[in-house]
Motif scaffolding. Structure first.
Motif, PDB file in Angstrom:
ATOM      1  N   UNK A  18      95.206  55.044 114.962  1.00  0.00           N
ATOM      2  CA  UNK A  18      95.553  53.554 115.535  1.00  0.00           C
ATOM      3  C   UNK A  18      95.710  53.696 117.622  1.00  0.00           C
ATOM      4  N   UNK A  19      95.193  54.812 117.735  1.00  0.00           N
ATOM      5  CA  UNK A  19      95.375  55.310 119.525  1.00  0.00           C
ATOM      6  C   UNK A  19      93.852  56.000 119.810  1.00  0.00           C
ATOM      7  N   UNK A  20      93.404  56.164 119.126  1.00  0.00           N
ATOM      8  CA  UNK A  20      91.498  56.262 118.821  1.00  0.00           C
ATOM      9  C   UNK A  20      90.859  55.292 119.471  1.00  0.00           C
ATOM     10  N   UNK A  21      89.374  55.515 120.320  1.00  0.00           N
ATOM     11  CA  UNK A  21      88.916  54.487 121.262  1.00  0.00           C
ATOM     12  C   UNK A  21      87.261  54.300 119.183  1.00  0.00           C
ATOM     13  N   UNK A  22      88.010  54.003 118.552  1.00  0.00           N
ATOM     14  CA  UNK A  22      86.910  53.976 117.832  1.00  0.00           C
ATOM     15  C   UNK A  22      86.545  52.589 117.177  1.00  0.00           C
TER      16      UNK A  22
END
Length: 181
Positions: A46-50
């Motif tokens: 959830x915290x990754x820039x995807x």
């Protein structure tokens, strides 16, 4: 991650890096795939820039990047479109960037190729697939999945500008290559 399917390669990458260390764009033409990929990636990273994008990879403008993953995707494009996709990838990659290309392949020798395919079916049987499931998958992909030889992949990589490329993994009639810009 072009042709991301359910996001497996994206998840593998995200699992190796801190959220602030990378930005990933996961692209697939299938709304069903990208919908499920979005859910899986949001739940697990959830915290990754995807960013998950639903579009045909032939139509997307690629941003400058350090790495492109193209897993089992070219084989579903018309042969005439494969060079253009690789040219687009090459242009987007930064100097020193890499392309990881994985594809199902075929051999020039028909007997050898038939032997490889039969070993692949043995592998599927050993992993619980029924003859009906194997036959159904084969029929569904006939004239949809068009393979190239490993040599054809390497020739195409050279043609678009990759001076260095190698096969780093091969299992039966599947091969993964790394190309360096």
């Amino acid at each position: 991650d072009l042709g991301c399917s359910l996001g497996g390669a994206t998840m593998a990458l995200a699992g190796e890096f801190a959220a602030h260390d990378l930005q990933i764009k996961a692209v697939d033409i299938s709304p069903a795939m990208t919908s499920e990929a979005q859910k899986l990636l949001s739940d697990n990273y959830p915290k990754h820039d995807i960013e998950v994008i639903t579009t045909d990879i032939r139509n997307i403008e690629l941003e400058p990047c350090d790495m492109v993953i193209l897993n089992l995707t070219l084989q579903f494009l018309p042969a005439a479109d494969r060079v253009a996709v690789l040219e687009k990838i090459y242009a987007a990659l930064s100097e020193g960037g890499i392309l990881v290309l994985t594809e199902k392949t075929h051999a020039f020798d028909e007997q050898y190729d038939a032997w490889l395919v039969e070993r692949y079916y043995d592998f599927k049987r050993a992993n619980g697939y029924s003859e009906m499931e194997i036959s159904g998958k084969r029929n569904a992909l006939e004239n949809v999945l068009i393979t190239d030889t490993l040599d054809q992949h390497h020739e195409r990589l050279s043609k678009v500008g990759f001076a260095r490329h190698l096969t780093w993994f091969q299992f039966l009639n599947f091969a993964s290559m790394v190309a360096f810009k």
